[in-house]
Design an enzyme around this catalytic site. Structure first.
Site, mmCIF file in Angstrom:
data_model
loop_
_atom_site.group_PDB
_atom_site.id
_atom_site.type_symbol
_atom_site.label_atom_id
_atom_site.label_comp_id
_atom_site.label_asym_id
_atom_site.label_seq_id
_atom_site.Cartn_x
_atom_site.Cartn_y
_atom_site.Cartn_z
ATOM 1 N N ASP A 165 0.831 -1.183 0.000
ATOM 2 C CA ASP A 165 0.000 0.000 0.000
ATOM 3 C C ASP A 165 0.878 1.250 0.000
ATOM 4 O O ASP A 165 1.688 1.448 0.896
ATOM 5 C CB ASP A 165 -0.866 -0.041 1.261
ATOM 6 C CG ASP A 165 -1.880 1.054 1.264
ATOM 7 O OD1 ASP A 165 -2.122 1.605 0.179
ATOM 8 O OD2 ASP A 165 -2.407 1.380 2.333
ATOM 9 N N THR A 187 -2.955 6.342 -3.734
ATOM 10 C CA THR A 187 -1.721 7.016 -3.326
ATOM 11 C C THR A 187 -0.592 6.751 -4.300
ATOM 12 O O THR A 187 0.090 7.680 -4.730
ATOM 13 C CB THR A 187 -1.255 6.509 -1.952
ATOM 14 O OG1 THR A 187 -2.170 5.545 -1.500
ATOM 15 C CG2 THR A 187 -1.146 7.617 -0.992
ATOM 16 N N THR A 188 -0.419 5.488 -4.611
ATOM 17 C CA THR A 188 0.688 5.133 -5.498
ATOM 18 C C THR A 188 0.519 5.830 -6.843
ATOM 19 O O THR A 188 1.464 6.400 -7.382
ATOM 20 C CB THR A 188 0.742 3.618 -5.699
ATOM 21 O OG1 THR A 188 0.546 2.993 -4.439
ATOM 22 C CG2 THR A 188 2.044 3.182 -6.280
ATOM 23 N N ASP A 214 -9.013 0.109 2.771
ATOM 24 C CA ASP A 214 -9.117 0.652 1.425
ATOM 25 C C ASP A 214 -10.313 0.077 0.683
ATOM 26 O O ASP A 214 -10.990 0.790 -0.057
ATOM 27 C CB ASP A 214 -7.830 0.354 0.638
ATOM 28 C CG ASP A 214 -6.692 1.239 1.089
ATOM 29 O OD1 ASP A 214 -6.932 2.056 1.995
ATOM 30 O OD2 ASP A 214 -5.584 1.113 0.557
#
Lengths: 569, 535
Positions: free
Chosen positions: B58, B91-92, B396
């Site tokens: 994550d 996010t990534t 998530d």
């Protein structure tokens, strides 16, 4: 592939850039790019196959080489000195890995798998750690061959699923029904577990443990509580002096002068046997000498009244969970009551379970229902220590104690671990009594069948599955090696026997030959194997999945003194 | 330099050096995170200062735990974390998108273009992409009875990027069911009503959804039942222990009798409260086999426990505050703050209450409740790092489902949107833009391709082949995504790969903002005390 190893792509750049940057502006030392420069000082970052994966595998290997030599009945003992300078002499893998305080993150995953096995089943931790180590070692060969870790993971996952299937087929027929109260059946299942810890003494130890377990087995065996089998270690004597007591052994003396009572009722007071006190601070209001004298008298009268009430209820033993007041003790003696003090809350609860008493909070007259019963309570001197033996032979007793005798503390500790393993396997067999052939017969069969399975697979997974199968050979190999036999010979003859259909052939370590294990009666619990293999495969896959490690600077704890007394070599 | 005159200790980087520092930091961060992207991404192992292990894929967790120091990287990381706070995922992708924007800009800047012009182009492209997203999204009608299949697809897409496939598929159902369980029409979804509990036990695939609650403590009395069926649940916040008076009081007595009386009086008020509860129990349980459970937020002292145990009541003390709220939602009834006016209406109901002991830890399960509005996801795993990994993923997953319900729309995944948006920008928007800002639009369009490129790279596919094939299909008018197993184009709709609309929108919104800010920096100044280590 280069893309998936970010450590490589820019390795050269930062040097070049940083040199340039420094020459331009001198001082901005965090300028060069790359992950290292972005992290706080002291961080370490490992990535890629060589740096992370293979190093991890190496570390895990180191760990499993340590545990491996302790596998099986002929396993060697390890001497582990932990950070508190406590000495452990044991071949119990759970203890070894626990006290080793492994630092390497990947090896730690193996340790955690071993711990999980220990918590879940209470036995088979060594199998978990050693097997996971073997799986990783074989994975390394595959990686060197050119396989990608993700392909190995897929293969290993398929292999473990197949293993579980095969394992189920290997279950000895009729073993799912078992009478957990039949001592012989219990012993046959418990034997290999205890023998792997205390080889040669299992014939003495097994009956003790089996007896203790059967005594406390509740109506529904699934509710068997490991906590109900206690172990009391008393220095002196030898293993042959060990006994099982139906009841408890307290390592304390009785408080009063009465040291022996038989067939008596027991009252348990968790709150202590003393005068009652208010929560809010109290002050005695005294105006003159007469009142002072009277006050003491009323106190006495009150305590006497209470103790008398207890005595009248028929109780002959009073057990206190905390303090016993001087005055109360005096009256107890007068009314011929034996007084015991058990300060541990849990111990007191067990005492209640042993005697069937209900713990009362306040010193008061107990209801007849609240009283417990003991056959005998006696203070005896064993090996120089005074112990109180509480016996309750009748039904309703749910605690039994194995009194272990031995000449040194470390022998006793090791015996205790063997007993713990035995009790845990009893618990496991209460949940699932199925058994599989022991003495490496199961492993060889798994290896053989899994190999066959691998030939049928298409794609790169088959290499991984074949390696997984090969890993099982580690167990017979280690067993043979630890017993000083020729491992290669043993394995090849095992394979030969299994191929010709004798699926129950294992190693007889005493004679050093391959034998049908049903003749020597070595069985392992299915559930132990199941969890051990699953956890091992899980841990191995987890280690393989990691391709980057980011380590924070180790937190500075208090400095430990360097271990004293260890020679350099 | 002028700054040196003002403060001789200050450090300064100007013009292209400042720019390059920013670009390099963005690229560096991208490099770190890009192996995480997508279902085929690899896992990173984080080792904390105390030697504790964390395994994660994550991006959010990674950025939080990595302790980044470079100022530019921190700035990007903060944006990414903000992305997580608002939309729960992506996010990534944010980090990668920013990195890629910087990378694309670098080329133009090296050729002598002014960053300002690029930034203008970004702005135009961003607005156009957002408009395109509105057209591109697939609307989903939620209403009172949401389409479970769509929710499952979204949850699966989100979870598969965090966990391995088998586990992700199992969690998909759990996550979707739990959100639907707590959902009330006309009210925003409060994900806190899904309790996430963990037990270190068995395997990760034993994770399950408990329709009810799991409390991480047990009853405190050995004589209380360990398992009870058909239970009335009294949720209360009443102290059942003796509390010292606030004023400094003392007792005066002159003989033991008086003292005994005082001891009794001290207890009386607590005992009365306990008695009221016992009375209620006797009232509702008269003539049937039902059980009675008290879950108290405050304490219950041993004498009270003893009284309750004798009355056959199971009592749990010191429950967590948030659980009090959830209990009422799960079991019904109401939380009471006083025992003075207890009525049977205050009671909740649960079909089964039992205690599970794991080593030293005790867990109490409250299950089989009637139409619950709160539930528990019980995560199991053999060790802490597995549990932590699942926990992050579940969080998530829950957010993804919630977003879908609130957005009432989804976006085709597997890189389909990125490729489509890029084609739109290059083929249509670029032509409408006057002057050099065109190049900014182009850079933006190329940066969008980073996501499908890295997806391909992580799966071991050839990046160029994949991109060419995908753009080719899009030019033909087919909306396709990338099949990570084969490298062929697929229809994400058929495969059920859907991303969150709000996540995508957030990425497109925040990415260019940060990139523009970083591009427009022309001086980096470090001044002040502590800026350099004493050496």
């Amino acid at each position: 592939m280069a893309g998936s190893i970010p450590g490589f792509g820019f390795k050269k750049d930062p040097e070049a850039y940083s040199a340039k940057a420094r020459s331009y502006c001198g001082g901005f030392s965090m300028l060069p790019y790359g992950i290292q420069s972005m992290l706080k000082e002291g961080h370490r970052h490992l990535s890629g196959l060589d740096e992370a994966v293979l190093k991890n595998i190496d570390a895990c290997n180191q760990l499993s080489t340590i545990t491996r030599t302790s596998l099986g009945p002929n396993g060697m003992n390890k001497m582990v000195i932990n950070h508190l300078d406590k000495l452990f002499v044991t071949n119990d893998a759970a203890t070894i890995v626990n006290e080793l305080e492994v630092q390497h993150p990947a090896a730690k995953i193996l340790v955690l798998a071993g711990k999980a096995q220990q918590e879940e089943i209470g036995d088979g931790a060594n199998l978990t750690v050693s097997f996971a180590g073997e799986l990783l070692q074989n994975a390394e060969e595959l990686i060197r061959m050119g396989l990608h870790p993700s392909e190995i993971i897929i293969g290993y996952t398929k292999a473990i699923n197949k293993t579980v299937e095969i394992l189920e087929e290997l279950v000895e027929e009729g073993s799912e029904n078992m009478n957990v109260r039949n001592k012989d059946e219990v012993i046959s299942r418990m034997r290999s577990s205890i023998a792997s810890k205390q080889f040669g003494q299992e014939d003495k130890l097994c009956p003790l443990v089996a007896e203790a377990c059967i005594q406390v087995c509740p109506k529904n065996p699934a509710n068997f509580n490991v906590d109900n089998v206690r172990v009391a270690k008393l220095l002196g004597g030898g293993l042959h002096d060990s006994i099982v007591v139906r009841g408890m052994v307290l390592k304390t003396d009785a408080v009063g002068t009465i040291k022996r009572v038989e067939k008596a009722k027991v009252a348990v007071f968790a709150g202590g046997v003393d005068t009652t006190a208010t929560e809010t601070k109290g002050t005695v209001l005294i105006h003159n000498a007469e009142q002072l004298e009277n006050y003491a008298k009323t106190e006495e009268a009150k305590v006497e009244e209470l103790i008398k009430a207890v005595a009248d209820s028929g109780a002959k033993v009073i057990v206190s969970g905390s303090a016993v007041g001087e005055m109360a003790l005096h009256f107890c003696e007068r009314y011929k009551l034996m007084v015991l003090k058990i300060s541990s809350k849990f111990e007191l609860r067990r005492f209640c379970r042993t005697t069937g008493a209900v713990g009362l909070l306040k010193l008061s007259q107990p209801d007849p229902d609240d009283l417990g019963y003991v056959d005998s309570v006696s203070v005896e001197e064993l090996g120089g220590a005074r112990v109180t033996i509480v016996k309750n032979e009748q039904g309703g007793n749910s605690v039994s104690t194995v009194v272990l005798r031995g000449s040194t503390d470390s022998i006793l500790d090791d015996l205790e671990r063997a007993v713990d393993d035995g009790v845990n396997s009893y618990k496991a067999m209460c949940r699932d009594s199925r058994i599989v052939p022991g003495a490496a017969a199961t492993e060889i069969e798994l290896a053989r069948r899994l190999k066959e399975f691998s030939f049928k697979e298409t794609g790169l997974d088959q290499y991984a599955i074949a390696k997984f199968a090969e890993s099982f050979e580690m167990i017979p190999k280690t067993l043979a090696e630890n017993a000083g036999l020729n491992a290669i010979e043993i394995i090849s003859s095992l394979y030969a026997e299994h191929a010709s259909g004798n699926t129950k052939v294992g190693i007889d370590l005493e004679e050093g030959v391959c034998k049908d294990i049903s003749t020597v009666n070595i069985w392992d619990l299915y559930i132990t194997k199941f969890f051990a293999l699953k956890y091992a495969a899980d841990a191995a896959c987890t280690v393989l999945r990691v391709d980057q490690i980011i380590m924070a600077k180790p937190a500075g704890g208090p400095k430990r003194d360097p271990p004293a007394g260890m020679d350099e070599d | 330099m002028s700054l040196k005159v003002l403060n001789p200790n200050a450090e300064v980087l100007n013009k292209s050096h400042a720019l390059h520092m920013n670009i390099n930091a963005a690229k560096g961060l991208q490099d770190v995170l890009k192996t995480n992207l997508g279902p085929k991404g690899t896992i990173k192992m984080l080792v904390g200062g105390a030697g504790d292990i964390k395994l994660t894929k994550d991006g959010n967790t990674l950025l939080k735990e990595m302790q980044i120091q470079s100022p530019t990287a921190i700035m990007i990381a903060r944006t990414a974390v903000a992305q997580d706070d608002t939309s729960g995922d992506g996010t990534t992708s944010t980090v990668i998108f920013i990195g890629e924007l910087m990378k694309q800009s670098e080329r133009y800047i090296d050729e002598g273009m002014h960053p300002r012009v690029l930034v203008d182009g970004f702005e135009i492209a961003k607005r156009a992409t957002l408009q395109f997203l509105e057209k591109f999204k697939t609307p989903v009608v939620m209403g009172d009875d949401p389409d479970k299949e769509i929710l499952k697809m979204v949850a699966r897409t989100a979870l598969r990027t965090k966990l391995y496939e088998a586990l992700a598929d199992q969690l998909t159902d759990i996550v979707v069911n739990s959100v639907l369980c707590i959902r009330k029409s006309e009210e925003p979804i409060d994900l806190f009503m899904v309790e996430i509990m963990h037990m270190r036990h068995k395997f990760d695939v034993d994770t399950r959804l408990v329709e009810g609650l799991v409390l991480d403590h047990g009853s405190r009395h050995p004589d209380m039942k360990r398992r009870a069926e058909n239970c009335y649940i009294l949720t209360c916040n009443v102290s059942l222990e003796y509390e010292k008076s606030e004023i400094n009081a003392g007792f005066f007595y002159s003989n033991a009798e008086q003292r005994e009386a005082m001891v009794a009086a001290e207890r009386r008020s607590v005992d009365e409260r306990v008695q009221k509860i016992i009375d209620l129990k006797n009232k509702v349980c008269a003539g049937n086999d039902n059980n009675f459970v008290i879950i108290n937020q405050k304490g219950i002292d041993p004498p009270s426990l003893d009284l309750l145990a004798r009355a056959g009541i199971i009592a749990l003390r010191r429950a967590k505050r948030r659980n009090m709220e959830r209990l009422v939602l799960a079991c019904g009834g109401e939380a009471v703050n006083s025992v003075d006016d207890l009525t049977p209406e205050c009671l909740g109901w649960a079909g089964l209450v039992y205690e599970h002991v794991l080593g030293e830890e005790k867990y109490t399960f409250v299950e089989n409740v009637k139409n619950p509005h709160s539930c528990t996801i019980l995560i199991k795993g053999p060790n802490d790092h597995t549990i932590a990994q699942i926990k992050d993923a579940v969080r998530d997953g829950l957010r993804a489902v919630k977003n879908t319900i609130e957005d009432e729309a989804v976006v085709l995944g597997a890189g389909a949107f990125e490729v489509a948006a890029r084609q739109y920008l290059v083929n249509e928007v670029k032509k409408t833009v006057q002057g050099r800002a065109q190049l900014g639009v182009e850079a933006f369009a190329d940066a969008l391709l980073a996501v499908p490129k890295i997806l391909a790279e992580n799966s071991g596919l050839d990046t160029q082949d994949v991109i060419i094939e995908l753009t080719g299909e899009h030019d033909k008018g087919n909306v396709v995504g990338l099949n990570l197993h084969t490298g062929e184009p697929i229809d994400p709709q058929m495969e059920g790969i859907f991303d969150n609309y709000s996540v995508k929108r957030q990425i497109i919104n925040s990415g260019p903002v940060i990139a523009s800010q970083l591009l427009l920096v022309d001086e980096v100044i470090r001044a002040g005390r502590n800026m350099r280590k004493p050496n």
